[in-house]
Design an enzyme around this catalytic site. Structure first.
Site, PDB file in Angstrom:
ATOM      1  N   LYS A  51      19.781  -3.039 -33.648  1.00 43.97           N
ATOM      2  CA  LYS A  51      19.237  -2.940 -35.000  1.00 43.97           C
ATOM      3  C   LYS A  51      20.346  -2.689 -36.023  1.00 43.97           C
ATOM      4  O   LYS A  51      21.071  -1.707 -35.938  1.00 43.97           O
ATOM      5  CB  LYS A  51      18.227  -1.796 -35.082  1.00 43.97           C
ATOM      6  CG  LYS A  51      17.688  -1.556 -36.494  1.00 43.97           C
ATOM      7  CD  LYS A  51      16.774  -0.358 -36.559  1.00 43.97           C
ATOM      8  CE  LYS A  51      16.296  -0.104 -37.995  1.00 43.97           C
ATOM      9  NZ  LYS A  51      15.355   1.041 -38.079  1.00 43.97           N
ATOM     10  N   SER A 108      11.467  -0.544 -40.455  1.00 42.72           N
ATOM     11  CA  SER A 108      12.693  -1.229 -40.838  1.00 42.72           C
ATOM     12  C   SER A 108      13.359  -1.997 -39.694  1.00 42.72           C
ATOM     13  O   SER A 108      14.351  -2.697 -39.912  1.00 42.72           O
ATOM     14  CB  SER A 108      13.696  -0.207 -41.400  1.00 42.72           C
ATOM     15  OG  SER A 108      13.995   0.790 -40.427  1.00 42.72           O
ATOM     16  N   SER A 132       9.235   2.948 -38.054  1.00 42.49           N
ATOM     17  CA  SER A 132      10.101   1.782 -38.169  1.00 42.49           C
ATOM     18  C   SER A 132      10.270   0.966 -36.907  1.00 42.49           C
ATOM     19  O   SER A 132      10.804  -0.137 -36.955  1.00 42.49           O
ATOM     20  CB  SER A 132      11.488   2.212 -38.667  1.00 42.49           C
ATOM     21  OG  SER A 132      11.420   2.666 -39.992  1.00 42.49           O
TER      22      SER A 132
END
Length: 433
Positions: A51, A108, A132
Site C-alpha cells: 500500500k 484508503s 481503510s
C-alpha cells in the site's frame, strides 16, 4: 517461481491502465527477486503489492519478503484535495471500482483492493485507521483484515491505525498472518493448514459459532438495500450452521444514548439463542455502542485536553466496557462493513462510510470484511466480523468458515479471472532446514 510473478506483471500491464490501481510497478526488480528466491521458503515466488509509496518499508512487507514473497509494485492511495479518503490516485489516473467504474473502490487502501479484486495480485498489504482496509475490501468484493491495534508495528502515533491485508479470500490471507506474526508452525504444517482451509472449515473453529448481529450498532443509518444484503448473508450463515445467533438478555442494550453499566451481561444466562427467521430485520440484536464519530475525530486530532478530550475518553471507555462484556460471552460480532454502497467519484456527500468501522479502531479489536453479496445495481456489499482483542487467528478461522456461505453467486465478475492461479503453490512446500 518466476511464472507466478510474470503472470502478475502481465495482468497489471493489461488491466492497470483502466483500473489505475498502481502508483509504481517494479517489473525488473520483481523478476530478479523471483529468480533468486529460496524455494524452500513458505511463500516462495508469491507476488504481492504494498500500500502506497512507503508500503515497501512496512513491517508486514519485510516479513512477507523474508518468507519468499515478491513485491511487484506499490498501490494507489488518496491524493491531496479532499478530506474524504475513500478513493485513490494511481499512475494512470483515479482508481476505479472494478465492478462499477463510475464508483469509488473505497480507501484508503484503494489500489490494494482493486489489484486483488482484478487478479493482478493474490495479496496486498494495507493499513486501517478508520476502515481503510475493510471498506475497500467490502466495495471491491474481496477479503480484508484489520489486525488488533498494537499487534504489529505501526507508524501511527494516535494508535488508531493497524496493519492489515487484502486477499481474494480469508483462506489466502492465512499465510500473511502466519508470516507476519511469526507463528511457530513448520512449513509443512502451514501448508497443510492452508490447503485444509481451501476445502473445509478449519478444525480450530467449533461450528456453529455463537454470534451477535447488529445491523447499525445503534447509531448508524444503513441504506435499506445494503442492510437487506447483509441480513440475507447472516441468514445464510445461520442456515449453513456456521453461526448460531445469540442475544444478550436484558441490560437495556438498545438504549444507545445512555451510558450504562454492562455488568448484567456477565451472567451466562443472559445469552439466549435465536432461531433463523425469514425476515432479515428480525435477526437484529439490541447490542449498541455510542457513536464514536466525535471521539475518533478528537483522538485523531491529537489534542485530548479540555471538554472534547474528556468526552472522547468517556465514549471510548463506555464502548470498551460494552465490547468487553460482549466478547466475554460470545466470540463474534457481525455488522455491515458500511452503511452505504460505493459512492461516486464526486464523494460520499453527508454520509460517513466509516460509521460502522471506526468504532473498532478506537477499541482496538480485530475486524474483517467478507463478501456478503451485491445490491441490485451491481455494487458489492461486505459483512463485518469482529472478535476479541488478540483473537486475530481465531477471527481468520471464523472468516474462512463464513466466506463459504455468506455471499450468493456473484451476478457478474469484476474482470475475467487469471488463466492460472497466482497465489499459493498447490503442492506442499519442502521443510526448511
Amino acid at each position: 517461481m518466476t511464472d507466478r510473478v510474470g503472470e502478475s506483471l502481465a495482468r497489471i500491464e493489461r488491466l492497470d491502465p483502466r483500473l489505475c490501481a498502481f502508483i509504481e510497478v517494479w517489473d525488473d526488480e520483481a523478476r530478479a527477486r523471483a529468480r533468486a528466491v529460496d524455494r524452500r521458503l513458505p511463500l516462495a515466488g508469491v507476488p504481492f503489492a504494498v500500500k502506497g509509496p512507503s508500503g515497501i518499508r512496512s513491517y508486514a512487507a519485510e516479513r512477507l519478503i523474508a518468507a519468499g514473497a515478491v513485491p511487484v509494485g506499490s498501490t494507489a492511495v488518496p491524493g491531496p484535495g479532499t478530506y474524504w479518503q475513500t478513493w485513490g490516485q494511481g499512475r494512470h489516473g483515479r482508481t476505479v471500482n472494478p465492478y462499477r467504474a463510475d464508483r469509488t473502490p473505497g480507501g484508503s487502501s484503494a489500489g490494494s483492493a482493486v489489484a486483488v479484486a482484478a487478479g493482478m495480485v493474490p495479496l496486498a498489504t494495507g493499513s486501517d485507521g478508520a476502515g481503510s482496509v475493510r471498506i475497500p475490501a467490502a466495495w471491491c468484493g474481496v477479503f480484508g483484515l484489520k489486525t488488533t491495534n498494537g499487534l504489529l508495528p505501526s507508524p501511527d502515533r494516535t494508535g488508531l491505525a493497524s496493519a492489515g491485508v487484502l486477499a481474494r479470500s480469508a483462506a489466502e490471507a492465512r499465510p500473511f498472518l502466519r508470516c507476519v506474526l511469526g507463528i511457530p508452525d513448520t512449513y509443512d504444517a502451514m501448508y497443510d493448514s492452508i490447503c485444509d482451509a481451501m476445502d473445509d472449515a478449519p478444525a480450530a473453529v467449533s461450528l456453529p459459532v455463537p454470534a451477535v448481529f447488529s445491523p447499525d450498532l445503534g447509531y448508524a443509518r444503513p441504506d435499506p438495500e445494503v442492510a437487506g444484503v447483509v441480513g440475507a448473508a447472516v441468514e445464510r450463515l445461520v442456515a449453513a450452521g456456521v453461526v448460531r445467533l445469540v442475544r444478550p438478555g436484558g441490560a437495556g442494550l438498545a438504549e444507545a444514548p445512555a451510558l450504562m453499566d454492562p455488568s448484567a451481561l456477565m451472567d451466562p444466562s443472559a445469552l439466549t439463542e435465536l432461531s433463523a427467521p425469514a425476515d432479515p430485520s428480525a435477526l437484529a440484536e439490541p447490542f449498541v455502542l455510542l457513536d464514536p464519530c466525535e471521539a475518533w475525530t478528537t483522538v485523531r486530532g491529537g489534542d485530548l485536553s479540555g471538554g472534547a478530550g474528556a468526552r472522547a475518553a468517556e465514549v471510548r471507555a463506555e464502548n470498551d466496557r460494552r465490547l468487553d462484556a460482549l466478547f466475554a460471552r460470545t466470540p463474534l460480532l457481525l455488522t455491515p462493513v458500511t452503511p452505504n454502497r460505493p459512492h461516486g467519484h464526486e464523494g460520499p456527500g453527508e454520509l460517513y462510510s466509516t460509521a460502522l468501522t471506526w468504532a473498532f479502531n478506537l477499541s482496538g479489536h480485530p475486524a474483517a470484511s467478507i463478501p456478503a453479496g451485491f445490491t441490485a445495481d451491481g455494487c458489492p456489499v461486505g459483512l463485518q466480523l469482529v472478535a476479541a482483542r488478540g483473537a486475530d487467528v481465531s477471527l481468520l478461522d471464523m472468516a474462512v468458515a463464513a466466506e463459504k456461505h455468506a455471499a450468493p453467486p456473484a451476478p457478474r465478475k469484476a474482470l475475467p479471472a487469471p488463466t492460472a492461479p497466482t497465489a499459493l503453490p498447490t503442492r506442499k512446500a519442502p521443510t526448511a532446514p
